[in-house]
Design a protein around this motif. Structure first.
Motif, PDB file in Angstrom:
ATOM      1  N   PRO A  32     -21.320  10.902  -1.368  1.00 41.96           N
ATOM      2  CA  PRO A  32     -19.876  10.607  -1.366  1.00 41.96           C
ATOM      3  C   PRO A  32     -19.326  10.305  -2.764  1.00 41.96           C
ATOM      4  N   ASP A  33     -20.197   9.901  -3.687  1.00 40.28           N
ATOM      5  CA  ASP A  33     -19.789   9.615  -5.067  1.00 40.28           C
ATOM      6  C   ASP A  33     -20.167  10.762  -5.999  1.00 40.28           C
ATOM      7  N   ASP A  34     -20.129  11.978  -5.493  1.00 41.03           N
ATOM      8  CA  ASP A  34     -20.581  13.116  -6.287  1.00 41.03           C
ATOM      9  C   ASP A  34     -19.810  13.240  -7.598  1.00 41.03           C
ATOM     10  N   HIS A  35     -18.498  12.990  -7.567  1.00 38.39           N
ATOM     11  CA  HIS A  35     -17.695  13.119  -8.781  1.00 38.39           C
ATOM     12  C   HIS A  35     -18.117  12.110  -9.843  1.00 38.39           C
ATOM     13  N   VAL A  36     -18.528  10.911  -9.403  1.00 36.34           N
ATOM     14  CA  VAL A  36     -18.983   9.901 -10.353  1.00 36.34           C
ATOM     15  C   VAL A  36     -20.348  10.288 -10.919  1.00 36.34           C
ATOM     16  N   PHE A  37     -21.244  10.722 -10.051  1.00 33.74           N
ATOM     17  CA  PHE A  37     -22.581  11.103 -10.511  1.00 33.74           C
ATOM     18  C   PHE A  37     -22.523  12.274 -11.490  1.00 33.74           C
ATOM     19  N   ARG A  38     -21.630  13.216 -11.218  1.00 31.07           N
ATOM     20  CA  ARG A  38     -21.536  14.361 -12.126  1.00 31.07           C
ATOM     21  C   ARG A  38     -21.043  13.923 -13.504  1.00 31.07           C
ATOM     22  N   GLU A  82     -23.452   2.652 -21.863  1.00 37.22           N
ATOM     23  CA  GLU A  82     -22.049   2.236 -21.920  1.00 37.22           C
ATOM     24  C   GLU A  82     -21.282   2.602 -20.654  1.00 37.22           C
ATOM     25  N   GLN A  83     -21.774   3.569 -19.892  1.00 33.87           N
ATOM     26  CA  GLN A  83     -21.069   3.981 -18.675  1.00 33.87           C
ATOM     27  C   GLN A  83     -21.093   2.924 -17.579  1.00 33.87           C
ATOM     28  N   VAL A  84     -21.945   1.892 -17.744  1.00 31.89           N
ATOM     29  CA  VAL A  84     -21.976   0.812 -16.764  1.00 31.89           C
ATOM     30  C   VAL A  84     -20.660   0.041 -16.761  1.00 31.89           C
ATOM     31  N   HIS A  85     -19.851   0.221 -17.803  1.00 29.73           N
ATOM     32  CA  HIS A  85     -18.557  -0.463 -17.908  1.00 29.73           C
ATOM     33  C   HIS A  85     -17.401   0.434 -17.477  1.00 29.73           C
ATOM     34  N   ARG A  86     -17.680   1.445 -16.681  1.00 28.90           N
ATOM     35  CA  ARG A  86     -16.619   2.342 -16.210  1.00 28.90           C
ATOM     36  C   ARG A  86     -16.341   2.061 -14.735  1.00 28.90           C
ATOM     37  N   GLY A  87     -15.068   1.993 -14.344  1.00 34.12           N
ATOM     38  CA  GLY A  87     -14.707   1.760 -12.948  1.00 34.12           C
ATOM     39  C   GLY A  87     -13.956   0.456 -12.782  1.00 34.12           C
ATOM     40  N   ILE A  88     -14.301  -0.297 -11.737  1.00 29.81           N
ATOM     41  CA  ILE A  88     -13.655  -1.584 -11.487  1.00 29.81           C
ATOM     42  C   ILE A  88     -14.722  -2.668 -11.361  1.00 29.81           C
ATOM     43  N   LYS A  89     -14.313  -3.886 -11.634  1.00 29.13           N
ATOM     44  CA  LYS A  89     -15.193  -5.036 -11.472  1.00 29.13           C
ATOM     45  C   LYS A  89     -14.332  -6.229 -11.095  1.00 29.13           C
ATOM     46  N   GLY A  90     -14.975  -7.280 -10.630  1.00 31.46           N
ATOM     47  CA  GLY A  90     -14.193  -8.466 -10.291  1.00 31.46           C
ATOM     48  C   GLY A  90     -14.997  -9.486  -9.522  1.00 31.46           C
ATOM     49  N   GLY A  92      -8.462   6.979 -12.311  1.00 35.12           N
ATOM     50  CA  GLY A  92      -7.575   7.282 -11.199  1.00 35.12           C
ATOM     51  C   GLY A  92      -7.103   6.007 -10.529  1.00 35.12           C
ATOM     52  N   GLU A  93      -6.286   6.167  -9.480  1.00 35.03           N
ATOM     53  CA  GLU A  93      -5.781   5.020  -8.716  1.00 35.03           C
ATOM     54  C   GLU A  93      -6.490   4.975  -7.379  1.00 35.03           C
ATOM     55  N   TYR A  94      -6.981   3.791  -7.007  1.00 39.06           N
ATOM     56  CA  TYR A  94      -7.799   3.655  -5.810  1.00 39.06           C
ATOM     57  C   TYR A  94      -7.282   2.505  -4.945  1.00 39.06           C
ATOM     58  N   VAL A  95      -7.416   2.686  -3.630  1.00 41.36           N
ATOM     59  CA  VAL A  95      -7.122   1.631  -2.665  1.00 41.36           C
ATOM     60  C   VAL A  95      -8.446   0.968  -2.311  1.00 41.36           C
ATOM     61  N   THR A 136      -6.741  -6.041   0.699  1.00 37.05           N
ATOM     62  CA  THR A 136      -6.666  -4.694   0.133  1.00 37.05           C
ATOM     63  C   THR A 136      -5.756  -4.698  -1.084  1.00 37.05           C
ATOM     64  N   LYS A 137      -6.159  -3.965  -2.118  1.00 34.75           N
ATOM     65  CA  LYS A 137      -5.381  -3.864  -3.342  1.00 34.75           C
ATOM     66  C   LYS A 137      -5.407  -2.434  -3.867  1.00 34.75           C
ATOM     67  N   ASN A 138      -4.412  -2.115  -4.681  1.00 35.52           N
ATOM     68  CA  ASN A 138      -4.430  -0.877  -5.460  1.00 35.52           C
ATOM     69  C   ASN A 138      -4.999  -1.201  -6.841  1.00 35.52           C
ATOM     70  N   CYS A 139      -6.049  -0.500  -7.220  1.00 31.41           N
ATOM     71  CA  CYS A 139      -6.713  -0.741  -8.501  1.00 31.41           C
ATOM     72  C   CYS A 139      -6.663   0.537  -9.337  1.00 31.41           C
ATOM     73  N   MET A 140      -6.218   0.416 -10.571  1.00 30.39           N
ATOM     74  CA  MET A 140      -6.079   1.560 -11.472  1.00 30.39           C
ATOM     75  C   MET A 140      -7.232   1.573 -12.474  1.00 30.39           C
TER      76      MET A 140
END
Length: 759
Positions: free
Chosen positions: A546-552, A641-649, A688-691, A703-707
């Motif tokens: 399901p995370d194919d785009h991230v893995f690529r 360095e890619q470990v810092h890509r995406g969202i965290k919290g 991208g923008e994610y719910v 639920t939040k919108n995270c950019m």
């Protein structure tokens, strides 16, 4: 008068001789100066022995050896095969060349000694020079296995077909499953006779010292060469055969097709070309061989080709192969250099009791900092894939040195990331490969653990559990899309599970890794999950997660910054061309593997794991390590360095306390992750923008919108969850040591009381 006529006739004959000699020399010079002189035909090339030659002379390039000074002249004896170095018994010294008692017809001088008569004959004006007064130190491989020698530098007399051409005669090259016309497992001559040869053009003067040979890699056929001659040349037309005192030396070849056999030349030979001429081969087979040439290129500052391809490094690192003891010592040195950012620990022991050491690099080693992601590199799951192990040892030295030097990029990486490096997951297998050496271990010596297990696919198969649950229509789902439990049979003591595998599983369950890479060898590609095909009875099929785009993206981040992975001009290592996906591949579309580390990590933990194949040569020579470090250094850093890509919290309750094990879901992606013990989480996503929804047992979901932006650095996306009404009631009742009231049970109790009153 007669005397004058005779003198005139003699003068005319002398002048004619000089003219003819000058014409011959001029023709030879013209041939050498012709730019197409060294170009050899590829299609329908006629072997050299079939070409018209000048009138034969009495073999000026390989004369019989006269006796050396002070030695008795021997009667010539028929040449016998020279005993080789084999890798079948790696525990014995691999450098031993000759038996204690010389074979009949064999030069009695042993390694480190030279025959004066041979030097005298070989150093004739028309001969290739012999390296004089040189200590017999080992020369490195020219690079047939590492592809440093290009296909254009390999030529042969004939070949059966293109897939068995000279370009396939490389040590340890692997055939395709179908052994087709493009990718077969050796050079195979078109005819079985004594005039066949395979030749290497070093493109510069080289001191040749030895030859390593193998048979044909094939599932179905048995082909190998059992003896051969070695010849050298400076122009590829005039050849000098390596001598053995009384005649041409016959080197003993292979006795089977996979174990490499090393033969050292009795005296190093300086030349540009070297040719192998098979003399005998397996009775039921054909002339087929793979090989590597050992040689030291001579300094030539005027050689543009050499200067253009020269690779150097400015990093002051320990470029060598390390034994297990040396690896531990190097870790200790790094820890003493950087005690404030490093920590050495072990995750368990191997089958033979060797500790599985890891190095942690962080500004607060030994503790998990809230909000700081955890990253790991693993190498050496296959003990003979040594390059990844050495790259990890070089990486930890580099990070320490650059941190002390104040390199801003490295300082930021170390202070914002908790890095774990496990350089040798299979130390038992490595010790076997280390004993065999970089060129004599073959393709598989040391690959498995001591008890014969391949760690890379020794993890529980969770893919089948997930896919079976997804395929059951109308039945309540019992298997989640993440954190899938390990089956009971796998946890039993009788299961065929390596102790190293169990140690890695416990390590990954204890530490909340976000991203990881396991370094392997034998190819040059980054493979991402799934590694197992979903369709039954298929061996190759693209199976995206399901995370194919991230893995690529993660795979491309490594491949694109590697010096060679995305180079469209480079030759394929063995049979697969990965350029159509820019040096990346979905594991299942390459070859299916059940129970891989990548799939297990994705389905059982939060960690996104990829396999990084760092080189065609699993165990490169020590001299290649600086170049391999330069090839991979930037990629290793960029991937971390890619470990810092995406969202965290953080996911917290109303009192600000972190909620462990909360589920983080992203709309449109059927794979969730969970928070760590302190309530912090990291979710790798592309820009991208994610719910995003956070939920936990006993709490209302949020639920939040995270950019996610394009700049490096994860977007902060925190959640605060409030408890449900039932959870509050339970909390209050537990506080006063009472149990929550169950309304249905209370109704039944009241009905019973009314009946008793009515009676």
């Amino acid at each position: 008068m007669a005397r004058r006529d005779a003198a005139a006739l003699a003068l005319i004959l002398a002048l004619l001789t000089v003219v003819l000699a000058g014409a011959g020399a001029g023709a030879q010079r013209a041939a050498v100066e012709d730019p197409d002189y060294y170009v050899q035909e590829v299609w329908n090339r006629e072997p050299y022995y079939a070409r018209p030659e000048p009138e034969p002379k009495p073999e000026p390039f390989s004369p019989p050896l006269p006796p050396g000074p002070g030695k008795e002249e021997r009667e010539p004896r028929p040449p016998e095969p020279r005993p080789p170095k084999k890798a079948a018994k790696p525990k014995k010294a691999p450098k031993k060349l000759a038996p204690e008692t010389p074979l009949p017809g064999k030069n009695s001088n042993r390694k480190g000694m030279r025959t004066k008569s041979f030097e005298k004959a070989a150093s004739d004006d028309h001969s290739v020079p012999v390296a004089r007064d040189v200590v017999r130190e080992g020369c490195p491989p020219l690079g047939l296995e590492t592809l440093k020698i290009t296909d254009f530098q390999l030529h042969a007399s004939t070949s059966k077909r293109y897939g068995l051409g000279a370009h396939r005669g490389r040590l340890n090259i692997q055939a395709g499953i179908n052994e087709n016309d493009f990718y077969d497992g050796a050079w195979c001559a078109g005819r079985n006779d004594l005039r066949q040869w395979i030749e290497v053009d070093a493109r510069r003067l080289t001191r040749f010292t030895g030859v390593i040979t193998q048979g044909r890699n094939s599932l179905w056929l048995s082909d190998w060469v059992t003896s051969y001659k070695v010849m050298v040349s400076n122009d590829s037309h005039t050849w000098v055969t390596v001598k053995n005192g009384s005649g041409d030396m016959i080197f003993e070849g292979n006795s089977e097709k996979e174990i490499p056999v090393l033969n050292e030349l009795p005296v190093p030979m300086v030349a540009r070309y070297i040719r192998i001429n098979p003399q005998s081969w397996f009775d039921n087979g054909s002339i087929c061989m793979r090989m590597e040439i050992l040689g030291c290129p001579l300094p030539d500052p005027n050689n543009y080709y050499h200067r253009r391809n020269e690779m150097t490094t400015t990093d002051d690192l320990d470029f060598k192969h390390h034994s297990y003891k040396e690896m531990r010592q190097l870790m200790k040195v790094v820890n003493e250099m950087c005690p404030n950012i490093t920590r050495i620990y072990n995750i368990g022991k191997s089958h033979q009791g060797l500790k599985l050491y890891a190095v942690e690099i962080s500004d607060h080693p030994g503790e998990h900092e809230v909000g700081e992601p955890e990253f790991h590199y693993i190498a050496g799951a296959h003990g003979n894939e040594v390059l990844g192990r050495e790259l990890m040892l070089l990486l930890m030295q580099f990070l320490c040195q650059e941190y002390l030097a104040g390199n801003e990029r490295i300082v930021h990486l170390v202070e914002e990331t908790r890095i774990h490096i496990l350089p040798s997951l299979n130390p038992d297998g490595y010790e076997k490969a280390y004993e065999g050496g970089s060129e004599l271990g073959g393709w598989s010596l040391g690959r498995w653990t001591h008890d014969g297990i391949d760690i890379n696919n020794n993890f529980p198969d969770l893919n089948t559990l997930l896919w079976e649950a997804e395929d059951r229509q109308g039945i309540p789902r019992k298997v989640p899309n993440h954190y899938i439990a390990i089956p009971e049979w796998f946890l039993s003591e009788n299961a065929t599970v390596a102790v190293e595998t169990r140690a890695v599983i416990a390590w990954m369950e204890k530490i909340p890794f976000v991203l990881g890479g396991n370094l392997q060898g034998g190819e040059l590609v980054v493979a991402y999950p799934y590694d197992m095909v979903r369709s039954l009875w298929k061996t190759q099929e693209r199976s995206p997660t399901p995370d194919d785009h991230v893995f690529r993206w993660l795979a491309y981040s490594y491949a694109s910054t590697h010096r060679l992975m995305t180079d469209a001009r480079r030759r394929v290592c063995h049979t697969e061309d990965f350029q159509k996906e820019d040096g990346t591949v979905n594991g299942a579309s390459w070859h299916t593997v059940a129970g891989s580390l990548n799939d297990f990590s994705y389905l059982h933990t939060n960690c996104f794991e990829l396999s990084i194949y760092v080189g065609c040569d699993k165990y490169p020579h020590e001299s290649q390590l600086p170049e391999e470090w330069e090839n991979n250094r930037e990629s290793l850093i960029v991937f971390m360095e890619q470990v810092h890509r995406g969202i965290k919290g953080l996911v917290r309750d109303l009192h600000g306390k972190g909620i462990p094990n909360a589920v983080i879901s992203v709309e449109g992606i059927n794979h969730d992750i969970r928070t760590a013990n302190d309530g912090d989480y990291w979710r790798l996503l592309n820009p991208g923008e994610y719910v995003v929804t956070a939920k936990a047992e006993g709490f209302t979901s949020s639920t939040k919108n995270c950019m996610v932006g394009y700049d490096m650095g994860a977007t902060r996306c925190d959640f605060t969850l409030s408890k449900t009404n039932m959870a509050r009631i339970r909390e209050i009742m537990e506080k006063f040591r009472k149990q929550p009231i169950s309304l249905p049970a209370r109704r039944l109790k009241l009905r019973g009381r009314k009946r008793r009153q009515h009676w």
